[in-house]
Every structure is written in structure tokens, then in C-alpha cells.
Scaffold this motif. Structure first.
Motif, PDB file in Angstrom:
ATOM      1  N   PRO A 288       8.052  21.407   7.075  1.00 49.38           N
ATOM      2  CA  PRO A 288       6.607  21.195   7.080  1.00 49.38           C
ATOM      3  C   PRO A 288       5.976  20.945   8.455  1.00 49.38           C
ATOM      4  O   PRO A 288       4.753  20.988   8.572  1.00 49.38           O
TER       5      PRO A 288
ATOM      6  N   CYS B 198      10.100  13.671  15.436  1.00 52.80           N
ATOM      7  CA  CYS B 198       9.646  14.855  14.708  1.00 52.80           C
ATOM      8  C   CYS B 198       8.119  14.935  14.751  1.00 52.80           C
ATOM      9  O   CYS B 198       7.425  13.929  14.580  1.00 52.80           O
TER      10      CYS B 198
ATOM     11  N   GLY C 203       7.170  11.883  12.332  1.00 52.81           N
ATOM     12  CA  GLY C 203       7.744  10.985  13.329  1.00 52.81           C
ATOM     13  C   GLY C 203       9.152  10.490  13.093  1.00 52.81           C
ATOM     14  O   GLY C 203       9.576   9.546  13.767  1.00 52.81           O
ATOM     15  N   CYS C 204       9.892  11.062  12.173  1.00 50.36           N
ATOM     16  CA  CYS C 204      11.294  10.655  11.994  1.00 50.36           C
ATOM     17  C   CYS C 204      12.099  10.991  13.251  1.00 50.36           C
ATOM     18  O   CYS C 204      11.735  11.887  14.003  1.00 50.36           O
TER      19      CYS C 204
ATOM     20  N   CYS D 207      14.494  14.032   7.654  1.00 45.06           N
ATOM     21  CA  CYS D 207      13.564  13.498   6.642  1.00 45.06           C
ATOM     22  C   CYS D 207      13.048  14.551   5.667  1.00 45.06           C
ATOM     23  O   CYS D 207      13.200  14.413   4.460  1.00 45.06           O
ATOM     24  N   HIS D 208      12.399  15.589   6.185  1.00 46.19           N
ATOM     25  CA  HIS D 208      11.804  16.594   5.291  1.00 46.19           C
ATOM     26  C   HIS D 208      12.260  18.003   5.628  1.00 46.19           C
ATOM     27  O   HIS D 208      11.675  18.971   5.159  1.00 46.19           O
ATOM     28  N   GLY D 209      13.244  18.105   6.496  1.00 44.63           N
ATOM     29  CA  GLY D 209      13.878  19.400   6.727  1.00 44.63           C
ATOM     30  C   GLY D 209      13.204  20.340   7.704  1.00 44.63           C
ATOM     31  O   GLY D 209      13.524  21.537   7.723  1.00 44.63           O
ATOM     32  N   SER D 210      12.283  19.857   8.533  1.00 39.36           N
ATOM     33  CA  SER D 210      11.712  20.755   9.544  1.00 39.36           C
ATOM     34  C   SER D 210      12.823  21.238  10.464  1.00 39.36           C
ATOM     35  O   SER D 210      13.741  20.485  10.790  1.00 39.36           O
TER      36      SER D 210
HETATM   37 FE1  FES Z   1      10.481  15.433  10.200  1.00 42.61          FE
HETATM   38 FE2  FES Z   1       8.935  15.238   8.085  1.00 42.61          FE
HETATM   39  S1  FES Z   1       9.292  13.751   9.576  1.00 42.61           S
HETATM   40  S2  FES Z   1      10.140  16.897   8.682  1.00 42.61           S
END
Ligand code: FES
Length: 133
Positions: free
Chosen positions: A107, A73, A77-78, A92-95
Motif C-alpha cells: 500500500p 516505511c 512508518g513501520c 507490517c502491510h507488505g509494501s
Molecule cells: Fe509499511 Fe504499512 S507500514 S506497509
């Protein structure tokens, strides 16, 4: 000893270009060495249409068109491993990313890293290089 203008410039070009060519050769050798250390991810020959996650890459096949992106990401970086409603979603944060790797919803602000598809000379198989996390 008389030196012609032509000989002078010819010698000057040779003298100037030797260090440049040496540096260029070193850079090419370094790149080849790095590529040798990377694992190859072979694209299956019978890949159907859809979105596929292989190790560190995302393969998208739409008809004859194949695109490959890093599954890292661009936000923090997920490893991306989800598809929802035909879009690529980071857990992780929904991007959310579209099939062209562009950000649909943050984000994240940068697109996914697009990877070059290579063809192995001996076998004709398509591959990309494993992406480090
Ligand atoms: Fe993918 Fe934050 S690491 S949206």
C-alpha cells in the motif's frame, strides 16, 4: 546634507540585508545544533555488496555505489527489516521497495526517504544521521 543616489542605494541594501542575514545565520545555527544532537551511523569501510539494516537505516551497496535510505516505511512508518527476492519488504502491510527506494508494491505510494552520505573531516569515515521514528 546631500546624499548621492549611489550612497542612498548602498545604505538601503545594507538596511534591508541585515535582518535577512540575521535570520539566515539563526537558521544555520539551528541546523548545526540539530545535527549535533543526532547520532551518526558510520558505514563500515569493508561493506560487501548487499542490503544491510543498521539501526534506523537501510544501506544498499552495489559495486562502488552506496545508497542509504531511512528504514521507516513511507506507508505508516513501520520499521523495515526484511529482504525477499532481492527487494525490501515492510513487515507490517507488505509494501515492497526496489533497491532504488521506489515502491514496487503498495500500500505505500511514496518511495523510501533517501539519505545523504556525509564524510567526517577528521577521520574520512562515511556516515549518515540516525533517523527518528
Ligand atoms: Fe509499511 Fe504499512 S507500514 S506497509
Amino acid at each position: 546634507m546631500k546624499i548621492t543616489r549611489r550612497k542612498f542605494f548602498s545604505s538601503l541594501i545594507t538596511i534591508v540585508s541585515v535582518p535577512f542575514l540575521y535570520a539566515l545565520n539563526s537558521e544555520v545555527e539551528r541546523k548545526i545544533e540539530i545535527d549535533k544532537r543526532k547520532e551518526k551511523i558510520y558505514l563500515p569501510a569493508d561493506l560487501g555488496n548487499g542490503i544491510f539494516f543498521f539501526n534506523s537505516v537501510i544501506i544498499i551497496k552495489e559495486g562502488e555505489k552506496i545508497s542509504v535510505y531511512s528504514s521507516k516505511c513511507s506507508h505508516l512508518g513501520c520499521k523495515i527489516n526484511k529482504v525477499e527476492n532481492g527487494k525490501i519488504v515492510c513487515p507490517c502491510h507488505g509494501s515492497v521497495y526496489g533497491l532504488n527506494g521506489e515502491v514496487v508494491k503498495g500500500p505505500a505510494v511514496k518511495p523510501l526517504k533517501k539519505l545523504s552520505i556525509n564524510k567526517e573531516i577528521e577521520s574520512g569515515r562515511l556516515f549518515v544521521y540516525e533517523q527518528p521514528f
